[in-house]
Design an enzyme around this catalytic site. Structure first.
Site, PDB file in Angstrom:
ATOM      1  N   ASN A 204      59.718  19.984  78.838  1.00  0.00           N
ATOM      2  CA  ASN A 204      59.107  19.481  80.060  1.00  0.00           C
ATOM      3  C   ASN A 204      59.250  17.974  80.137  1.00  0.00           C
ATOM      4  O   ASN A 204      59.246  17.282  79.124  1.00  0.00           O
ATOM      5  CB  ASN A 204      57.637  19.903  80.162  1.00  0.00           C
ATOM      6  CG  ASN A 204      56.694  18.900  79.518  1.00  0.00           C
ATOM      7  OD1 ASN A 204      56.351  17.869  80.106  1.00  0.00           O
ATOM      8  ND2 ASN A 204      56.291  19.179  78.295  1.00  0.00           N
ATOM      9  N   ALA A 205      59.412  17.518  81.364  1.00  0.00           N
ATOM     10  CA  ALA A 205      59.400  16.077  81.641  1.00  0.00           C
ATOM     11  C   ALA A 205      58.589  15.889  82.917  1.00  0.00           C
ATOM     12  O   ALA A 205      59.115  15.608  83.986  1.00  0.00           O
ATOM     13  CB  ALA A 205      60.817  15.547  81.815  1.00  0.00           C
TER      14      ALA A 205
ATOM     15  N   CYS B 244      53.691   7.413  74.730  1.00  0.00           N
ATOM     16  CA  CYS B 244      54.175   6.779  75.959  1.00  0.00           C
ATOM     17  C   CYS B 244      54.996   5.532  75.640  1.00  0.00           C
ATOM     18  O   CYS B 244      54.717   4.830  74.679  1.00  0.00           O
ATOM     19  CB  CYS B 244      53.001   6.342  76.832  1.00  0.00           C
ATOM     20  SG  CYS B 244      51.772   7.608  77.082  1.00  0.00           S
TER      21      CYS B 244
ATOM     22  N   ASN C   4      52.439  16.185  69.489  1.00  0.00           N
ATOM     23  CA  ASN C   4      52.943  16.148  70.852  1.00  0.00           C
ATOM     24  C   ASN C   4      54.316  16.827  70.846  1.00  0.00           C
ATOM     25  O   ASN C   4      54.755  17.336  69.809  1.00  0.00           O
ATOM     26  CB  ASN C   4      53.017  14.683  71.331  1.00  0.00           C
ATOM     27  CG  ASN C   4      52.784  14.590  72.829  1.00  0.00           C
ATOM     28  OD1 ASN C   4      53.270  15.439  73.589  1.00  0.00           O
ATOM     29  ND2 ASN C   4      52.069  13.572  73.262  1.00  0.00           N
TER      30      ASN C   4
ATOM     31  N   GLY D  54      50.900  23.062  68.562  1.00  0.00           N
ATOM     32  CA  GLY D  54      52.348  23.198  68.556  1.00  0.00           C
ATOM     33  C   GLY D  54      52.698  24.664  68.378  1.00  0.00           C
ATOM     34  O   GLY D  54      52.727  25.163  67.255  1.00  0.00           O
TER      35      GLY D  54
END
Ligand code: FAD
Ligand code: FMN
Ligand code: FES
Lengths: 257, 303
Positions: free
Chosen positions: B69-70, B130, B192, B243
């Site tokens: 995903n982006a 980020c 993440n 995860g």
């Protein structure tokens, strides 16, 4: 209300080249409206992982059956096409906001334009419009004859015209070529199909009321993950809309094309 | 259900299960499907100072047993999250963990300071994956010094405990974990997504408009387990593991490796009821293992 249900396969057959008609039975059919979709888990394993969004093509509340028409192309839809009568399928739905049938004026005429695998949701829509006394003119574009379907079913509902890119059925070209030639008279139009087709229709009928159904890659299918976001035009007060939960159907002019 | 309770800094969890940030929005959609009070906690979508519209589509792509995903941290911005999203969640008896994101330290500080004052926000989760605009876009989470300084700055303003969400896209995750612990982090959440790419078979070009995306889902679980396992040995603050979790056994695995609680991300898309289903399945799992309280299995891999 959105629910998850293990629906039962009551029928499945290949009605055109790689195009399958699948009928499922279950409770959630009672809540379905034309233009909405279901999110289907095609496997109990992680392969493939994500659900597949498929439009609702025919609703029969009496028998509790819904019919889906889909192209078995990739991994997921191919697995779905192997489901046998009696099998259970994990379905999340009904999802999204469908076509508004009420806005068409009684005794009026609606133009329905579909492209390829965008044609199926227009079937239930045509049925419901007819039931309200609205005449339907139906113009459908396909790549070639062997992937066309539902000619008979649509013909009982209204004037039906086919267009194929290679000219193997109906007029040769795109739906817009035929619309230019037909110059149909209508009050409202409804469309589902590829982006270029939707874009062309908006330009074709700038002064008509119209509803367009969109497709976008999905994750959750219920509005939580922001996968299926589309930019809106300046005419709306929202910066974006989600195809899964705000759509898939939007009034003409809302989504940036 | 007392056998599932877990106490963590700022968090009284009824059970160790919570939806992961970005996979549950701000709860509204799943709240239409089941009672969110059933959950141990909720990690809400990343919140930034300003509204973020995110990346162009396609934003997601399916991969073997996973997805990329982006999304681009799309969110309504701090003000709207405070005014609309968090108050709506107050109807549920569930602690909220606010995922905080930004492109400068000042951004993080501003979001942390305000969002930690919301009555139902019981902890923050700093998303340090980020890009840091002042450091040439290198992510905060890849440099131990930058990560530590960020945690210190946020700790100075937050009124609730601060958890730091580690990025797996580093050479040595243990080094980063130690750095954020030294910076005063109250806990660690991990992992993440892993940066990946999928190519279109016909064109040979990336499927995701952004080019790369973050890999999640069952495919990443072994990577996540190994990282939790290593970090558990190196730090003394609690870990919330995630995860690829999709069933009760996955929860047992993460907790065995050292997690005190577990977050569920991508699996919510596959089965929207996955969190309550896992919670219901846990007692039987404990029975199978002959364990009275779930706490007993935390870190058992190391004993
Ligand atoms: C609201 C909506 C309604 C739809 N209705 C129909 C329908 O009635 N009949 C029909 O044949 N198709 C329909 N589609 C398209 C259908 O979802 C895709 O063809 C299907 O998901 C492809 O899956 P696959 O396993 O064949 O392909 P794969 O290549 O294995 O798919 C990989 C991933 O990409 C996604 N994907 C691929 N193509 C599309 C696409 N065009 N749109 C959205 N996601 C895609 C898949 O869902 C999956 O996550 C609809 C799409 C949407 C968004
Ligand atoms: C669609 C999507 C959006 C995400 N958004 C965020 C986010 O906003 N902030 C964040 O810290 N993590 C985000 N993540 C990462 C997840 O919280 C989680 O760490 C990761 O997906 C691994 O867990 P999973 O395999 O269970 O999904 C996102 C993941 C996905 C799939
Ligand atoms: S698919 Fe998740 S928000 Fe639309």
């Amino acid at each position: 209300m959105i629910q998850q249900e293990r629906m039962i396969v009551v029928r499945q057959s290949e009605i055109a080249h790689h195009i399958f008609e699948l009928t499922l039975q279950g409770q959630i059919v009672q809540d379905m409206n034309p233009g909405q979709f279901v999110h289907i888990r095609v496997s109990e394993t992680f392969e493939p992982l994500l659900r597949r969004p498929i439009s609702i093509a025919n609703i029969d509340k009496e028998t509790g059956e819904v019919t889906l028409i889909y192209r078995a192309e990739g991994r997921g839809t191919k697995l779905l096409s192997q489901k046998q009568v009696g099998d259970e399928v994990d379905v999340l739905g009904p999802l999204g906001n469908g076509f508004s049938v009420e806005t068409a004026p009684e005794g009026g005429t609606a133009l329905l334009v579909g492209g390829g695998i965008g044609v199926p949701p227009l079937y239930e829509l045509a049925k419901q419009l007819n039931a309200r006394g609205i005449r339907t003119i139906q113009v459908f574009g396909f790549a070639t004859e062997e992937v066309t379907f539902y000619e008979e079913q649509f013909s009982t509902l209204g004037d039906t015209h086919f267009v194929t890119v290679d000219g193997t059925k109906g007029t040769k070209g795109f739906v817009t070529d035929l619309l230019e030639e037909l110059k149909p008279e209508f009050d409202v139009f409804y469309a589902c199909g590829p982006m270029p087709m939707l874009r062309a229709l908006e330009q074709f009928y700038p002064n008509k009321e119209g509803y367009l159904s969109f497709e976008e890659r999905m994750g959750c299918g219920i509005g939580a993950c922001f996968a299926c976001v589309c930019k809106t035009t300046d005419s709306t007060d929202k910066d974006y809309v989600k195809v899964c939960s705000d759509g898939p159907v939007f009034p003409k002019g809302v989504v940036q094309l | 259900m007392r056998r599932l309770t877990i106490q963590l800094p700022g968090l009284e969890l009824k059970n160790p299960i919570m939806p992961a940030s970005g996979c549950f929005g701000f709860g509204k959609e799943y709240g239409g499907l089941y009672d969110l009070s059933k959950l141990g906690a909720i990690m809400i979508k990343a919140t930034t100072v300003e509204t973020r519209l995110g990346n162009p589509t396609p934003r997601v792509a399916e991969t073997p047993a996973g997805m990329l995903n982006a999304i681009g941290l799309q969110n309504p911005g701090l003000e709207k999250v405070m005014a609309n999203e968090l108050p709506w969640l107050e109807r549920f008896d569930v602690p909220i963990i606010a995922n905080v994101a930004g492109t400068t330290t000042e951004d993080y500080v501003e979001v942390a300071k305000k969002i930690s004052t919301a009555p139902n926000v019981k902890a923050l989760e700093l998303n340090i994956s980020c890009p840091n605009v002042k450091h040439g876009g290198i992510t905060f989470g890849t440099d131990p010094v930058v990560a530590r300084e960020l945690v210190e700055a946020v700790k100075a303003v937050s009124t609730v405990p601060v958890y730091v969400k580690l990025s797996p896209n580093v050479t040595d995750i243990v080094e980063i974990a130690k750095a954020v612990e030294a910076g005063g982090a109250d806990g660690i959440t991990m992992i993440n997504t892993l940066i990946g790419m999928r190519l279109d078979e016909r064109t040979g070009k990336p499927v995701i408009a952004n080019g790369t995306g973050g890999l999640s889902g069952p495919a990443v679980k072994p990577v996540a387990i190994r990282m939790v396992y290593d970090v558990y040995k190196a730090v003394s603050i609690p870990i919330i593991g995630m995860g690829g979790v999709s069933c009760a056994q996955d929860v047992i695995d993460f907790m065995s490796a050292g997690a005190s609680a577990v977050a569920v991300g991508t699996a919510n898309f596959v089965d929207p009821f996955v969190c309550p289903n896992i919670i219901d399945a846990l007692p039987a799992k404990l029975e199978e293992l002959g364990v009275k309280h779930i706490k007993e299995i935390i870190g058992r891999s190391h004993r």
